[in-house]
Design a protein around this motif. Sequence first.
Motif, PDB file in Angstrom:
ATOM      1  N   ARG A 124      28.715  53.698 -31.150  1.00 14.57           N
ATOM      2  CA  ARG A 124      27.837  53.615 -29.982  1.00 14.57           C
ATOM      3  C   ARG A 124      26.390  53.335 -30.390  1.00 14.57           C
ATOM      4  O   ARG A 124      25.582  52.936 -29.548  1.00 14.57           O
ATOM      5  N   PHE A 125      26.082  53.575 -31.650  1.00 13.18           N
ATOM      6  CA  PHE A 125      24.700  53.456 -32.117  1.00 13.18           C
ATOM      7  C   PHE A 125      24.481  52.206 -32.955  1.00 13.18           C
ATOM      8  O   PHE A 125      23.420  51.990 -33.505  1.00 13.18           O
ATOM      9  N   ASP A 126      25.509  51.400 -33.049  1.00 16.10           N
ATOM     10  CA  ASP A 126      25.405  50.120 -33.727  1.00 16.10           C
ATOM     11  C   ASP A 126      24.461  49.208 -32.933  1.00 16.10           C
ATOM     12  O   ASP A 126      24.528  49.171 -31.708  1.00 16.10           O
TER      13      ASP A 126
ATOM     14  N   ASP B  92      24.493  46.105 -32.303  1.00 17.71           N
ATOM     15  CA  ASP B  92      25.226  45.222 -31.390  1.00 17.71           C
ATOM     16  C   ASP B  92      25.677  45.968 -30.144  1.00 17.71           C
ATOM     17  O   ASP B  92      25.594  45.462 -29.030  1.00 17.71           O
ATOM     18  N   MET B  93      26.198  47.181 -30.347  1.00 17.03           N
ATOM     19  CA  MET B  93      26.701  47.959 -29.216  1.00 17.03           C
ATOM     20  C   MET B  93      25.547  48.421 -28.324  1.00 17.03           C
ATOM     21  O   MET B  93      25.664  48.418 -27.091  1.00 17.03           O
ATOM     22  N   LEU B  94      24.425  48.783 -28.932  1.00 22.01           N
ATOM     23  CA  LEU B  94      23.263  49.192 -28.137  1.00 22.01           C
ATOM     24  C   LEU B  94      22.804  48.042 -27.249  1.00 22.01           C
ATOM     25  O   LEU B  94      22.507  48.216 -26.072  1.00 22.01           O
ATOM     26  N   ARG B  95      22.756  46.828 -27.818  1.00 28.38           N
ATOM     27  CA  ARG B  95      22.334  45.668 -27.038  1.00 28.38           C
ATOM     28  C   ARG B  95      23.364  45.341 -25.953  1.00 28.38           C
ATOM     29  O   ARG B  95      23.020  44.959 -24.847  1.00 28.38           O
ATOM     30  N   LEU B  96      24.629  45.493 -26.283  1.00 22.90           N
ATOM     31  CA  LEU B  96      25.702  45.213 -25.322  1.00 22.90           C
ATOM     32  C   LEU B  96      25.608  46.175 -24.142  1.00 22.90           C
ATOM     33  O   LEU B  96      25.641  45.780 -22.979  1.00 22.90           O
ATOM     34  N   ARG B  97      25.457  47.451 -24.448  1.00 26.44           N
ATOM     35  CA  ARG B  97      25.347  48.478 -23.402  1.00 26.44           C
ATOM     36  C   ARG B  97      24.112  48.204 -22.533  1.00 26.44           C
ATOM     37  O   ARG B  97      24.150  48.322 -21.305  1.00 26.44           O
ATOM     38  N   GLN B  98      23.020  47.814 -23.185  1.00 29.29           N
ATOM     39  CA  GLN B  98      21.769  47.510 -22.479  1.00 29.29           C
ATOM     40  C   GLN B  98      21.955  46.306 -21.547  1.00 29.29           C
ATOM     41  O   GLN B  98      21.472  46.298 -20.417  1.00 29.29           O
ATOM     42  N   ALA B  99      22.675  45.295 -22.029  1.00 29.12           N
ATOM     43  CA  ALA B  99      22.927  44.105 -21.212  1.00 29.12           C
ATOM     44  C   ALA B  99      23.799  44.449 -20.010  1.00 29.12           C
ATOM     45  O   ALA B  99      23.593  43.939 -18.910  1.00 29.12           O
TER      46      ALA B  99
END
Lengths: 334, 334, 334, 334
Positions: free
Chosen positions: A123-125, A127-134
């Motif tokens: 969850r803190f990767d 890529d995942m942070l940006r994905l969640r943000q998007a």
Amino acid sequence: MLRIAVLGAGRIAKIHAANVAAHPNATLVLVADPWREGVDALSTQLGCEAAYDCAAVLTRKDIDAVVIGTPTDTHIDLLLAAVAEGKAVLCEKPIDLDIAKARSAAQAVERQGGKVMLGFNRRFDPDMLRLRQALDAGQIGAVRQVIITSRDPGLAPRDYLEHSGGILRDMTIHDFDTARHLLGEEPVEVSAFASRLVDPSLEQIDDYDSVMVLLRTASGKQCHINCCRQAVYGYDQRVEVSGANGVLLTDNHRPSTLRHWSAEHTEALEPLQHFFLERYADAYRNELTQFIDALNSGRALPTSVRDGLYALHLADCALESVKTGRSVAVNYGL
Amino acid sequence: MLRIAVLGAGRIAKIHAANVAAHPNATLVLVADPWREGVDALSTQLGCEAAYDCAAVLTRKDIDAVVIGTPTDTHIDLLLAAVAEGKAVLCEKPIDLDIAKARSAAQAVERQGGKVMLGFNRRFDPDMLRLRQALDAGQIGAVRQVIITSRDPGLAPRDYLEHSGGILRDMTIHDFDTARHLLGEEPVEVSAFASRLVDPSLEQIDDYDSVMVLLRTASGKQCHINCCRQAVYGYDQRVEVSGANGVLLTDNHRPSTLRHWSAEHTEALEPLQHFFLERYADAYRNELTQFIDALNSGRALPTSVRDGLYALHLADCALESVKTGRSVAVNYGL
Amino acid sequence: MLRIAVLGAGRIAKIHAANVAAHPNATLVLVADPWREGVDALSTQLGCEAAYDCAAVLTRKDIDAVVIGTPTDTHIDLLLAAVAEGKAVLCEKPIDLDIAKARSAAQAVERQGGKVMLGFNRRFDPDMLRLRQALDAGQIGAVRQVIITSRDPGLAPRDYLEHSGGILRDMTIHDFDTARHLLGEEPVEVSAFASRLVDPSLEQIDDYDSVMVLLRTASGKQCHINCCRQAVYGYDQRVEVSGANGVLLTDNHRPSTLRHWSAEHTEALEPLQHFFLERYADAYRNELTQFIDALNSGRALPTSVRDGLYALHLADCALESVKTGRSVAVNYGL
Amino acid sequence: MLRIAVLGAGRIAKIHAANVAAHPNATLVLVADPWREGVDALSTQLGCEAAYDCAAVLTRKDIDAVVIGTPTDTHIDLLLAAVAEGKAVLCEKPIDLDIAKARSAAQAVERQGGKVMLGFNRRFDPDMLRLRQALDAGQIGAVRQVIITSRDPGLAPRDYLEHSGGILRDMTIHDFDTARHLLGEEPVEVSAFASRLVDPSLEQIDDYDSVMVLLRTASGKQCHINCCRQAVYGYDQRVEVSGANGVLLTDNHRPSTLRHWSAEHTEALEPLQHFFLERYADAYRNELTQFIDALNSGRALPTSVRDGLYALHLADCALESVKTGRSVAVNYGL
């Protein structure tokens, strides 16, 4: 400055200890592990105290928070003891391999209002942070389908596998957490197939190496997870989320951007990053930063012990689906 | 443990100081700068001594090496003083904007056998390290053509530009060093065009914002460099080397791998990394590591003061070519 | 229905003849070539008349337009004869290898108001059409820098090269036309380097195999062209245009999108398309369609004989620059 | 020359008729359809005979083969009549929406040794041909997991959907055939989820718009298919096959390679090709060529009526799985 003790001196614990030592808003007070050589070497390298009794450390007044990176079967005892002493906890996943034990631990933590964050590092990767943000920014509208590809570079040693709880509880559990994180709604139905395509002898330990899972939420959102214990081309970690207004995709990481065009091929890129220590180095660092920031600011921790419980339950449902050939309803009344 | 002093407390010096402080084989003894607020804040943050007189620091016995990150016009004096005191030096580029001063400094260092490494940070970028390694491994055979794209995200402030020495000496100089590093043979002829396409008022300070250069080596290898002071889409840094058996290409970096497909477009990626502090963070770290490793092991430093001299000379040749419309022969008897 | 004769039965003429035969708004009346076997086979295959005298064909009343695909040294005579008979012409490039002959032919065509289109096939490539459209739509604002990469898969046979006019007039001439097409403003200054890196024996015929060129327009727009007679990885055709508000890039084509990740590499793609017959098959088809559409609608032809003249002149300037080491001013008063 | 009749004058039949007309080894004798305006226009355009009675056409001696592109519910009657007359047949998929009718048609064709090829156009797509070739060449060793992404650009009109047989029999049926083609072993177990995420009113016609399916073969190979009736970013058709020694991936097609980097984004590419007529234009052409080549050479046809039967059966199994929440065993004794 948050005063932190790291329990464990193994592979993951060393990463956490180094990240704590380098963090500007935290102090690494000590590392603790009954394995004396390990903890001595680590404490010398990072310039902190060494301790050999993990449980004893939890009563010290000069410690605000602990990071638990010890073997899985010690997680619950250390977790509950730390909560009882009022320490905040960042605990490696899984809580336990037994859903009943995991459930009572989760309930105990929740009764006492313990501050416990589960180490779902992905969850803190970045890529995942940006994905969640998007997703939060509505870039693709309502989520419809999630596809998670998760393949290890090679089969772990047999003695590791024997105590792993099986591929679904050991490996796919990360992807179950990712699925919950991205679907934005709890899965209510699970269907799964599992095979032994890498190593047929896994039948001896009642385990599998290749898994495909389907999840469905109450409103009909769907998720597919595919896992394999061996990808000769490297650690394969990709996520795709499609929604009403578009699709978001993340890709694998490579050590550099170098491309090579030759008479044999074009665009041959560097191999993928080897495995999770390389691929998720930033994720471990971000995870710790969010743990420390949440504690310093009084905000809620970003993952809970219940997140760990639900991911384990999904793994158990998937395993039941493999065995019965039926889709299995998920029970969130745990 | 190598004992290091960092001279300067500005943007680049802060990066170097933090990298020294975090390095396992070096100790940051002090940071020095006449700018008291800057040096006090930096030394407090990194837990080292503060000094306000850069020259005085060079005589201290408890310092083995210095990193010079002060303004360009102080480089030569500090460099020569440090060499005279027997200190190893990592000096930010350029040596000086004046080729005559740069030449006599280079000659002085060479006469005294000084250990001086020039901070051409791009040579230490992970992409460039891999590219150089692939060339050394013969992956594309003999090099034929090199193409370097180098565009800043936006025009620097006018007062910076006025003292920069002009786009060719300030910005393209990095690319001249990259060209020399990749061609594996010195350029002997230079041809260049320069225009003011971003800001016509640069004519007032006799500078340009858009440059195209050709280089040729004695055996006929060719290199093209294109530079622009403004790329609205971000910091654009790409390199391509074609050889007898193939081509190698490096690409820009982005903060994550996220891709977005929508009704308007597909494959929209994250913007490029903003500018050199983000893009070359790893390069600065690798640069320092190679400096420290070379000193600790007694191996030769990977860049020399002569590298700085030659890059500056190529910039001067390119400027002469712009002014005369002729290709200019390069003089390596400096 | 436009009634078309194709002159020539060689490699390019065959492509044009097949495209005419398949075109819904045109009829292939005949193919003509003194090479009887060639023309007989081609006419049989396409179901049209065969003729052996190209000049004689031009006086026929049942022919509206001719496509000239004969050897270069016959272009001008056939072109002028066709124009004299009132036929519209699509003529393969180049007009001639001699700039004086090309100029007087261009002037003769212009005096007579002849409808002549030059076969600069790349302007009709789907990628180039989209690129031009994006520029016209203002997607990147004012053009600043153009970079054209143009590499053949391998050296042509020596006897071809001996009559080719040299790399700049034979190969780079396409890129000179592309440069003019994309800059939107005539180049006024040329600088070039040329080497023999593939085959040093080209010195015997005073030719080169590796070329780098710079062009500058009156307002300062810049263009770089790099050409090489051999790229072992395939036919390399890429274009990049950077402007005030962004950059546009086109890439190479491959026979399929298949990617392969293995233990040795990831992202190995199919090799590039082999050479121009494969890469520009669509371009030849589009070229003919635009020729036919312009004639049927009375609109201006998209390329003129003057376009051919200017591209040849740029090649000559580049060659002079290679020989003199000076940038050469371009003369548009031809 | 193979003499071919095309039955039908609608969207797909027009593609087949044009491909036959342009094929060097076949002659388009006639097109037939009770829809007079359609068939008149088509026959005029392609220069062939027009017929209004499809069944009557089948008895003509001057016809060797027929392409059936009429509505689905006429397929079986025309197919069996053509086989009875000794004609070779290329029949559009599906055979029929009813598995019992499809089965008896398949059995009848097999009893009579009819030459019938099913129009599973995707098998003839250049990407799929290369993928199959790479698998046959052993590039990734034994297949383990297949992932098929198949999303239409937008929901078809309601009256089309009402007679479509539902998403699984109408749309996913292509992917079931692809799965069989790539797994190299028949699926024996199916599990599926289906939802209405695009248009909830599809409940009125007992249909769905978003589907996820899992397939398993006897040896444990796995396949995941995800389908959606709406992808706002365009027609999304990707395939991934992972095996013991690597993975092969195919990607979407775009009208050109143009990329655009701006201040808002980088790498924005052209939208995907709109829908199947654009995306699979080459596939239809290749399909016809393989049909004609097989007939002319006497080799076996590349797809059989049984392939159509099995794909339909898999769709029915998937539908049963959706309804029952159980995985469904596949029956190959049809």
